[in-house]
Design a protein around this motif. Structure first.
Motif, PDB file in Angstrom:
ATOM      1  N   ASP B 260       0.824  -1.211   0.000  1.00 45.56           N
ATOM      2  CA  ASP B 260       0.000   0.000   0.000  1.00 45.56           C
ATOM      3  C   ASP B 260       0.857   1.259   0.000  1.00 45.56           C
ATOM      4  N   TYR B 261       1.964   1.223   0.736  1.00 42.39           N
ATOM      5  CA  TYR B 261       2.803   2.409   0.741  1.00 42.39           C
ATOM      6  C   TYR B 261       3.566   2.569  -0.564  1.00 42.39           C
ATOM      7  N   VAL B 262       3.955   1.472  -1.152  1.00 45.53           N
ATOM      8  CA  VAL B 262       4.639   1.577  -2.452  1.00 45.53           C
ATOM      9  C   VAL B 262       3.701   2.216  -3.474  1.00 45.53           C
ATOM     10  N   ILE B 263       2.436   1.809  -3.417  1.00 42.12           N
ATOM     11  CA  ILE B 263       1.475   2.397  -4.342  1.00 42.12           C
ATOM     12  C   ILE B 263       1.286   3.872  -4.032  1.00 42.12           C
ATOM     13  N   LYS B 264       1.249   4.189  -2.738  1.00 42.04           N
ATOM     14  CA  LYS B 264       1.025   5.589  -2.360  1.00 42.04           C
ATOM     15  C   LYS B 264       2.135   6.491  -2.871  1.00 42.04           C
ATOM     16  N   VAL B 265       3.364   5.990  -2.924  1.00 40.69           N
ATOM     17  CA  VAL B 265       4.441   6.858  -3.413  1.00 40.69           C
ATOM     18  C   VAL B 265       4.616   6.734  -4.923  1.00 40.69           C
ATOM     19  N   GLY B 266       3.664   6.087  -5.566  1.00 39.74           N
ATOM     20  CA  GLY B 266       3.687   6.064  -7.018  1.00 39.74           C
ATOM     21  C   GLY B 266       4.436   4.895  -7.637  1.00 39.74           C
ATOM     22  N   GLY B 267       4.727   3.883  -6.842  1.00 45.85           N
ATOM     23  CA  GLY B 267       5.383   2.719  -7.409  1.00 45.85           C
ATOM     24  C   GLY B 267       6.849   2.986  -7.721  1.00 45.85           C
ATOM     25  N   TYR B 268       7.443   2.091  -8.488  1.00 43.98           N
ATOM     26  CA  TYR B 268       8.852   2.226  -8.818  1.00 43.98           C
ATOM     27  C   TYR B 268       9.054   3.200  -9.956  1.00 43.98           C
ATOM     28  N   ARG B 269      10.148   3.957  -9.864  1.00 44.26           N
ATOM     29  CA  ARG B 269      10.420   4.904 -10.937  1.00 44.26           C
ATOM     30  C   ARG B 269      11.213   4.191 -12.010  1.00 44.26           C
ATOM     31  N   GLY B 270      10.680   4.209 -13.195  1.00 43.34           N
ATOM     32  CA  GLY B 270      11.336   3.484 -14.259  1.00 43.34           C
ATOM     33  C   GLY B 270      12.231   4.363 -15.103  1.00 43.34           C
ATOM     34  N   GLY B 271      12.802   3.731 -16.080  1.00 43.26           N
ATOM     35  CA  GLY B 271      13.548   4.468 -17.088  1.00 43.26           C
ATOM     36  C   GLY B 271      14.963   4.819 -16.702  1.00 43.26           C
ATOM     37  N   TYR B 272      15.381   4.499 -15.482  1.00 45.86           N
ATOM     38  CA  TYR B 272      16.734   4.873 -15.090  1.00 45.86           C
ATOM     39  C   TYR B 272      17.193   3.959 -13.966  1.00 45.86           C
ATOM     40  N   PRO B 273      18.458   3.618 -13.933  1.00 44.99           N
ATOM     41  CA  PRO B 273      18.908   2.777 -12.831  1.00 44.99           C
ATOM     42  C   PRO B 273      18.790   3.472 -11.476  1.00 44.99           C
ATOM     43  N   GLY B 274      18.907   2.719 -10.428  1.00 45.53           N
ATOM     44  CA  GLY B 274      18.825   3.285  -9.083  1.00 45.53           C
ATOM     45  C   GLY B 274      17.431   3.296  -8.522  1.00 45.53           C
TER      46      GLY B 274
END
Lengths: 262, 480, 391
Positions: B260-274
């Motif tokens: 639920d918290y991962v979803i709240k912060v918008g999930g994983y940021r893609g397109g770049y390492p890290g």
């Protein structure tokens, strides 16, 4: 002529009643001189305060026999540990030990004793303590064969000892793949398996076994940590006859095993 | 000019001293927690817990890209973990090789037209979902290539449980790793938003059927150096950071999160390492801004074995990638949160440490070294200043290495032989004769790549799990 | 200029010293561990026959005899480890005999003394061992430790030990209270710890549910899900209106396991409850329990704005045999909202897909065939109506 048998009869006559239990320990030794024998006797007498015990030694077969009165199986076994200790201390042990116990001393006939003597001489290995199973009708009979598939070494060790005591022939497999192989080799009467196994889990094992059922069906008992309803349902759906969770009661396990195999 | 060089050189010396002292300070926190960790890990009755109905269910997400050689063993091993209720969701990220077919054939997966995918997070196009009721806890998502973060988000959309575990396709989890992390979670479920596991180097270990059957130190140089590095970073660093709730990263190879918290912060940021550091930064930010009590925890007895790069080329590519990712995260988030009391330990300690001593590390070190060399060249009588600089680096690094090995010996003892310790100590010192320096340069190169907007993930050839012999039979043939 | 350098040199000396010290400690520790390992191996081998003896005769009457001869302290510890590893796997008479043996060997006494040790981790070790040996005498000592020791993770170790040793409900109660005071939200863990207990925890859970403190109530509710107790109806009804959301959700989950509580009044109340979790749980339960009478209520619930409620309602309809399936198809036909229609279609297709996989259950196969037939007829009909409308 083996001197052990008459010595034993002597012992029996000296013992107080025919209905007392008695225990016999046979040990394969090196060539013992009379002094050694009396030393051993003394040492054992020290350790066995209050026990009615007699020792005899046969030069031809190099067997040492200890006869105990009023000792049940476990006490006999416990005492055999002392016997082994004493013999090993002095470096006098040359083979293994064989123990037997009779709930009524009259069951211990010369025939049985002869068989014991034969068996202990055939025992390979050094320092092992084996239990003698007297088959009353003389036939080779095991209560059944069991395949135990479990990754837990402690449980495996225990169940092997425990079930073999009851007369079953136990084979152990440490993972699912090994379990299937051993099953194909042995076609045991009963399989006791865990669900959580490396390589191939318990469910797959049960499925494979079902596929291979040609003759009479092997029964399957699941012995596992998992307590979820879903696992219970699935196990039974796959053909398990029983589901036992850990911690388990060995007595109950033995009862269920007996019921399933007979 | 000479004075300037000297002062700058002295500054570099102090810089090295401070960075190592801070590290030592954090390591003290590790020592403080280590006995507690040891006893908890010994006495928490994992065997019984692994069958208990009170343990929260987890969705394991496994993004896979071109993993045809190892994916089957890995999935099989994941399907037989000691854990009561969990699912494994493999996400095929548009692989160019046979990853998808290999999985479909091995597990007899069928196309599932109508799996319940709840589109909470935006992802690349999901082509299809595969499933077989004979393996009720295994799902396979096939999607267009979008990167690891994108795949994780797609997995989140399908997952059915409140906790997610992000696992690399080449990670080899120990059987009780997940239940150990679950225990840490269960001791404080409401406040725990993320838990990291311990990553160890599998090179040199004997691996049979997806299980590490014998643990040994690596034979080759590079994996051995990385082994020490990881030990220092995880045991010396992460335990301490998590003790003060300042952990900045949970390894992408093995981490558990509250969905639920991962979803709240918008999930994983893609397109770049890290993206692994990124998600943790976002979680800290969210919890601190919303004034919610929380912790980002680390469970060092939950171990995941991974194959380390064993050539300079691949290692360099990995380190440059880390450098890029680090810089991007600091620029995107770090600089807004650093030194602000609102962000407590994370903003006041972790971020400054990270920015000054990790991100900007190459600049200080390179320029400092150059200054010292320049100064010495100007006045050869002062040559010992260079020696002092070098000795400081080596000694302090050695001391920290000893600390890490001490922590390992107290609580984990996975390398039981005496010669293992000697070998590790030797490599701890060896590290400072070239390896660390190259690492600094790689990081710097990573920054340059960032400035040039280089976005790729670099080279990573996958080799099979069969240890030293490196056979080329595929695991399909072995299965028979 | 010189002084900073000399400082640097002093730092180097300091580091050297620290490194040497560290190396010393490391090597000594390593050697001690290796020696301990060796001792253990030797001891286990020495007593191998003895361990065979205790494993072979666990059923007979009379206590197991302790090994002959004098045992050193470290030997006792090693044997204790082995005994504990057996103890934790058994129940029944085997366990009892091993417990008696532990007492006869003086192991319980040894650890009771260690409970008062000056070193914290010694106390933790002792508490753990006493727990594994189910030592009743340790209860007051462990409670004291739980109250005193600096609050940290060892609380849970103490709690587990206490759960195993306790023979009276009041001790368990105290343990729960102490744990809840230490950490508010680890209720599932508390229930798991309590499951180790020897005494029946049912009454404890029942009494916890009537407590004031919401956390204690939650512990009780979770515990009751595994030990269903009769006669809870009235209390649970009250708790449904609790101020604490978690409590409300857990109560409803508990109620949903028993058909008797799912009266028409309750179901319609829950399906329209402000908490979406409650609506979702009830929607799911209706399908699992096969309550076909509530199909009309489910049909209304599929329009719920929350995704999970709608989804669970539809899944439940799919589980409710042919009637439920018919209801799903009618939703597909009548509903205007395309999102709901799409979800309904997904669920229908998934249900039909199940025919691909061979089912063991004959009954399931029959109902599946019925659904398939109905679907084929229905789709033909709707297609005709659609065509008719178009014309």
């Amino acid at each position: 002529m083996n001197s052990l048998v008459p010595a034993f009869h002597q012992f029996l006559q000296a013992s107080r009643s025919e209905h007392n239990s008695c225990g016999i320990i046979l040990a394969a030794c090196k060539q013992l001189s009379p002094t050694s024998v009396s030393y051993i006797e003394e040492a054992l007498q020290q350790k066995s305060t209050g026990l009615h015990m007699q020792i005899s030694y046969d030069k031809n077969t190099r067997l040492l026999a200890v006869y105990l009165e009023g000792q049940n199986r476990s006490e006999t076994h416990f005492f055999s540990l002392q016997v082994k200790d004493v013999l090993q201390e002095r470096g006098l042990l040359a083979g293994s030990l064989l123990i037997a116990s009779f709930s009524e001393s009259k069951q211990a006939t010369s025939y049985v004793l002869q068989r014991m003597i034969q068996e202990v001489m055939e025992l390979a290995g050094y320092g092992e303590i084996k239990l003698f199973f007297h088959r009353l009708d003389g036939r080779e009979e095991t209560a059944g064969s069991i395949l135990l598939v479990n990754h837990d070494e402690t449980v495996n060790e225990f169940l092997q000892i425990f079930l073999q005591q009851k007369g079953y022939h136990v084979t152990i497999a440490q993972d699912g793949m090994d379990g299937v192989q051993k099953y194909q080799e042995l076609f045991p009467d009963l399989v006791i398996t865990d669900l959580n196994l490396p390589i191939m889990d318990g469910y797959q094992l049960m499925e494979r076994i079902k596929q291979q059922q040609t003759g009479p069906a092997s029964k399957i008992v699941v012995l596992t940590d998992k307590k979820l309803e879903e696992d219970v349902k699935k196990s039974f759906a796959l053909g398990a006859s029983d589901y036992i969770t850990k911690p388990f009661s060995p007595v109950e396990l033995a009862a269920r095993v007996k019921r399933l195999i007979s | 000019m000479r004075d300037f060089l000297l002062y700058y050189g002295m500054f570099a010396i102090y810089y090295v001293f401070v960075i190592n002292s801070l590290y030592l300070f954090i390591m003290m926190f590790s020592f403080k927690s280590i006995m507690g960790i040891l006893k908890s890990s010994l006495y928490s009755r994992y065997q019984a817990l692994s069958g208990s109905p009170h343990v929260p269910p987890i969705s394991i997400l496994v993004p896979a890209y071109n993993e045809e050689l190892t994916i089957i063993e890995n999935v099989r091993s994941l399907l037989s973990l000691n854990y009561p209720e969990y699912e494994v969701i493999v996400i095929n990220d548009g692989s160019g090789d046979e990853t998808l077919n290999v999985l479909i054939n091995e597990f007899n997966l069928q196309l599932s037209h109508h799996a319940a995918v709840r589109p909470v997070l935006n992802t690349g196009k999901v082509r299809s979902v595969y499933y077989n009721p004979a393996y009720p806890h295994l799902y396979l998502i096939d999607k267009d290539n979008g990167g690891k973060a994108d795949s994780l988000n797609a997995g989140i959309n399908l997952s059915h449980y409140p906790l997610i575990a992000s696992i690399d396709a080449d990670s080899l989890l120990e059987k009780d790793a997940l239940i150990r992390i679950a225990r840490v979670y269960m001791e404080n479920p409401e406040e725990t938003v993320a838990i990291g596991g311990d990553i160890r180097i599998a090179n040199g270990c004997k691996i049979e059927d997806g299980i590490v059957s014998e643990i040994r130190l690596p034979n080759k140089l590079l994996p051995m150096l990385q082994s020490i590095e990881y030990l220092k970073a995880f045991l010396g660093g992460r335990i301490g950071w998590s003790a003060i709730n300042g952990l900045i990263i949970v390894s992408g190879a093995f981490g558990v999160f509250r969905k639920d918290y991962v979803i709240k912060v918008g999930g994983y940021r893609g397109g770049y390492p890290g993206e692994d550091m990124n998600i943790i930064i976002k979680l800290h930010k969210y919890m601190l801004e919303n004034k919610l009590p929380y912790r980002v925890a680390f469970c060092p007895d939950a171990v995941c074995w991974t194959q380390a790069p064993d050539t300079w080329k691949i290692l360099g590519s990995q380190r440059r990638r880390w450098g890029r990712g680090n810089l991007k995260n600091m620029i995107e988030y770090g600089r807004y949160m650093v030194f602000r009391p609102k962000y407590k330990i994370f903003g006041l300690v972790t971020l400054p440490y990270n920015i000054l001593f990790e991100t900007l590390n190459p600049y200080f070190r390179i320029t400092g070294l150059l200054a010292l060399i320049g100064y010495v060249l100007m006045d050869m009588t002062q040559a010992n200043i260079l020696l002092i600089y070098g000795a400081l680096n080596i000694l302090y690094g050695f001391l920290l290495g000893i600390g890490a090995l001490l922590l390992e010996e107290i609580a984990f003892r996975r390398y039981p032989r005496f010669q293992d310790i000697v070998k590790m100590l030797f490599y701890t010192i060896l590290m400072f004769f070239g390896y660390r320096q190259i690492g600094v340069i790689w990081r710097f190169l990573g920054h340059i790549e960032y400035m040039r907007n280089n976005n790729s993930w670099g080279t990573m050839t996958r080799t099979s799990w069969k240890a030293e012999e490196k056979k080329t039979i595929s695991s399909l043939e072995v299965r028979g | 200029m010189e002084t900073p350098l000399t400082i640097a040199v002093y730092m180097l000396y300091g580091l050297c010293g620290a490194a040497v010290l560290g190396l010393l400690v490391l090597f000594v520790l390593k050697l001690r561990h290796l020696a301990a390992d060796k001792r253990e191996r030797v001891c286990l081998e020495k007593y191998q026959d003895y361990f065979f003896y205790i494993q072979a005769y666990g059923e007979e009457e009379g206590r197991l005899k302790p090994p002959a001869g004098v045992l050193t302290r470290s030997e006792k510890r090693i044997i204790q480890k082995k005994l504990i590893s057996l103890l934790e796997r058994f129940r029944g008479i085997h366990r009892q005999k091993l417990l008696d043996l532990c007492e006869d060997l003086g192991l319980v006494e040894m650890d009771l003394k260690r409970l008062n040790s000056w070193w914290k981790w010694s106390r933790v070790d002792a508490a753990y061992n006493l727990g594994m040996m189910h030592a009743e005498q340790a209860v007051p000592g462990i409670i004291r430790l739980m109250k005193k020791d600096d609050n940290d993770a060892s609380m849970f170790i103490f709690a587990r030990a206490l759960a195993k040793c306790a023979r009276q409900e009041k001790d368990l109660r105290e343990m729960v209270k102490l744990l809840v005071a230490y950490r508010q939200n680890c209720q599932p863990l508390i229930v798991d710890i309590l499951s180790d207990s020897q005494i029946d925890t049912g009454p404890l859970f029942v009494s916890l549910v009537s407590e004031e403190d919401a956390d204690l109530v939650k512990v009780g509710l979770i515990g009751l899900t595994s030990h269903v107790q009769p006669g809870m109806g009235s209390i649970l009804d009250q708790l449904v209106n609790s101020a604490d959301k978690e409590v409300r959700i857990k109560v409803v989950k508990l109620l949903c396991r028993d058909i008797r509580y799912l009266t028409k009044r309750n179901v319609s109340l829950f399906l329209t409850h402000p908490d979406w979790e409650i609506r979702s749980v009830v929607a799911k339960a209706i399908g699992e329990l096969g309550l076909s009478t509530y199909i009309p209520l489910l049909k209304r619930a599929v329009k719920d704005p929350h995704w999970w409620v709608a989804r669970n309602s539809m899944n439940s309809l799919a589980q409710l045999q042919v009637d439920g399936f018919r209801a799903l198809c009618s939703i597909l036909e009548e509903e205007r909202d395309s999102r709901i229609r799409e979800m309904a279609n997904q669920v229908i297709q998934k249900e039909l897909e199940k025919g691909k996989f061979p089912s063991i259950d004959l009954e399931q196969q029959i109902t599946h065939q019925q659904k398939l037939l109905f679907y084929q007829e229905w789709s033909r009909k709707t297609l005709n109506t659609a065509h008719a409308l178009e014309k």
